[in-house]
Scaffold this active site. Structure first.
Site, PDB file in Angstrom:
ATOM      1  N   GLY A 133       1.307  -1.138  -0.118  1.00  0.00           N
ATOM      2  CA  GLY A 133      -0.124   0.214   0.077  1.00  0.00           C
ATOM      3  C   GLY A 133       0.811   1.307   0.241  1.00  0.00           C
ATOM      4  O   GLY A 133       0.156   2.202   0.380  1.00  0.00           O
ATOM      5  N   TRP A 187       2.787   3.413  -2.339  1.00  0.00           N
ATOM      6  CA  TRP A 187       1.831   3.959  -3.937  1.00  0.00           C
ATOM      7  C   TRP A 187       0.454   3.973  -3.876  1.00  0.00           C
ATOM      8  O   TRP A 187       0.811   5.391  -4.027  1.00  0.00           O
ATOM      9  CB  TRP A 187       2.282   2.905  -4.683  1.00  0.00           C
ATOM     10  CG  TRP A 187       3.944   2.663  -5.393  1.00  0.00           C
ATOM     11  CD1 TRP A 187       4.836   3.034  -4.384  1.00  0.00           C
ATOM     12  CD2 TRP A 187       4.280   2.503  -6.621  1.00  0.00           C
ATOM     13  NE1 TRP A 187       6.487   2.692  -4.914  1.00  0.00           N
ATOM     14  CE2 TRP A 187       6.112   2.423  -6.371  1.00  0.00           C
ATOM     15  CE3 TRP A 187       3.933   2.594  -7.282  1.00  0.00           C
ATOM     16  CZ2 TRP A 187       6.425   2.299  -7.630  1.00  0.00           C
ATOM     17  CZ3 TRP A 187       4.064   2.548  -8.815  1.00  0.00           C
ATOM     18  CH2 TRP A 187       5.650   2.779  -8.766  1.00  0.00           C
ATOM     19  N   ASP A 240      -4.709  -5.870  -5.726  1.00  0.00           N
ATOM     20  CA  ASP A 240      -3.461  -6.862  -5.407  1.00  0.00           C
ATOM     21  C   ASP A 240      -4.185  -7.910  -5.348  1.00  0.00           C
ATOM     22  O   ASP A 240      -5.264  -7.954  -4.788  1.00  0.00           O
ATOM     23  CB  ASP A 240      -2.337  -6.101  -4.862  1.00  0.00           C
ATOM     24  CG  ASP A 240      -1.107  -7.019  -4.233  1.00  0.00           C
ATOM     25  OD1 ASP A 240      -1.335  -8.165  -4.419  1.00  0.00           O
ATOM     26  OD2 ASP A 240      -0.056  -6.387  -4.914  1.00  0.00           O
ATOM     27  N   ASP A 271      -6.817 -10.606  -8.531  1.00  0.00           N
ATOM     28  CA  ASP A 271      -5.752 -10.609  -9.337  1.00  0.00           C
ATOM     29  C   ASP A 271      -6.321  -9.979 -10.775  1.00  0.00           C
ATOM     30  O   ASP A 271      -6.473  -9.426 -11.040  1.00  0.00           O
ATOM     31  CB  ASP A 271      -5.834 -12.559 -10.322  1.00  0.00           C
ATOM     32  CG  ASP A 271      -4.851 -12.447 -11.250  1.00  0.00           C
ATOM     33  OD1 ASP A 271      -3.659 -11.386 -11.188  1.00  0.00           O
ATOM     34  OD2 ASP A 271      -3.677 -13.254 -10.874  1.00  0.00           O
ATOM     35  N   ASP A 297       3.563  -1.698  -9.829  1.00  0.00           N
ATOM     36  CA  ASP A 297       4.703  -2.175  -9.154  1.00  0.00           C
ATOM     37  C   ASP A 297       5.439  -3.357  -9.582  1.00  0.00           C
ATOM     38  O   ASP A 297       6.058  -4.070  -7.923  1.00  0.00           O
ATOM     39  CB  ASP A 297       5.127  -0.847  -7.530  1.00  0.00           C
ATOM     40  CG  ASP A 297       6.815  -1.042  -7.536  1.00  0.00           C
ATOM     41  OD1 ASP A 297       7.539  -1.042  -8.306  1.00  0.00           O
ATOM     42  OD2 ASP A 297       6.892  -1.203  -6.411  1.00  0.00           O
ATOM     43  N   LYS A 347       6.938  -0.570 -13.263  1.00  0.00           N
ATOM     44  CA  LYS A 347       8.429  -1.185 -13.081  1.00  0.00           C
ATOM     45  C   LYS A 347       9.035  -2.008 -13.674  1.00  0.00           C
ATOM     46  O   LYS A 347       7.859  -3.029 -14.732  1.00  0.00           O
ATOM     47  CB  LYS A 347       8.169  -2.038 -11.788  1.00  0.00           C
ATOM     48  CG  LYS A 347       9.885  -2.958 -11.177  1.00  0.00           C
ATOM     49  CD  LYS A 347       9.416  -3.901  -9.993  1.00  0.00           C
ATOM     50  CE  LYS A 347       9.728  -3.029  -8.488  1.00  0.00           C
ATOM     51  NZ  LYS A 347       9.796  -3.882  -7.645  1.00  0.00           N
TER      52      LYS A 347
END
Length: 235
Positions: A81, A83, A104, A120, A144, A184
């Protein structure tokens, strides 16, 4: 135990040492020592941030200005959490009507100013659900996400690149014109196709590595700014 270490200013910083324990591998002990002595970890603990990763986003935003009050944001791979915390504060999200949505498959505690979906991102229903909860198209898509590491650098790179590509496809399909995408990736030399896709759809695309990202890490971030719009994506 802790050991005093002189800092350059003449002050002393307590450095934590992990005692040798039966069953604890030396590599695990070194990782734990590095984690406990990491200034970003200590800062996160003192400032109430969920993770040191929060400072990566803070540093990127300080330099590249991707978040602003009033924006709507989607955070992919949001747990734990950090971000979401940064995004909610940066866009001044109203806790009663959040303008930040995180997703998530891992469970995470609520974040003030953010709605959190436990599912997901690769689930077919996830994209529509994200837009529904956000209440419209986002100004920013953050990712990320990273695949669980196997220890094989090439495999880890390819698996994380697949997540990055999925995030990019999603961003291109939902962003407002002028929107930003940050994701990322790992150094590995196979991101040419992804970069080409982003350069066709955004006016500025480049790699960034914030100071909070460890020097020895192969982690990088791709920052794509100023989305050209759906017509460019479909052209």
């Amino acid at each position: 135990m802790t050991k005093e270490k002189k800092a350059g200013s003449g002050t002393r910083v307590l450095k934590t040492r992990v005692k040798k324990k039966r069953g604890l591998k030396s590599s695990s002990r070194r990782w734990l020592e590095r984690h406990l002595n990491d200034p970003y970890v200590r800062r996160a603990n003192s400032e109430g941030m969920r993770s040191r990763a929060a400072y990566k986003l803070i540093e990127i935003d300080d330099k590249h200005h991707i978040l602003a009050p009033g924006m709507k944001v989607i955070d992919l791979g949001a747990a734990p959490g950090g971000w979401c915390q940064v995004a909610a504060a940066s866009v001044k999200s109203d806790p009663a009507k959040p303008s930040v949505v995180g997703i998530d498959y891992l469970e995470m505690d609520p974040v003030p100013g953010a709605a959190v979906l436990q599912m997901d991102f690769l689930d077919d229903a996830a994209p529509d659900r994200l837009i529904e909860v956000l209440g419209g198209s986002p100004d920013v898509v953050l990712s990320d996400m990273a695949a669980p590491t196997t220890g094989h650098r090439r495999t880890d790179h390819l698996r994380t690149m697949q997540l990055c590509e999925a995030a990019a496809d999603f961003a291109i399909s939902v962003l407002k014109t002028g929107g930003n995408f940050l994701a990322k990736t790992f150094q590995g030399g196979t991101e040419g196709e992804l970069l080409s896709l982003l350069k066709r759809n955004f006016r500025s695309v480049h790699h960034v590595k914030p100071p909070a990202s460890r020097d020895e890490s192969v982690e990088l971030y791709i920052l794509a700014k100023d989305f050209k719009g759906r017509q460019a994506a479909e052209g």
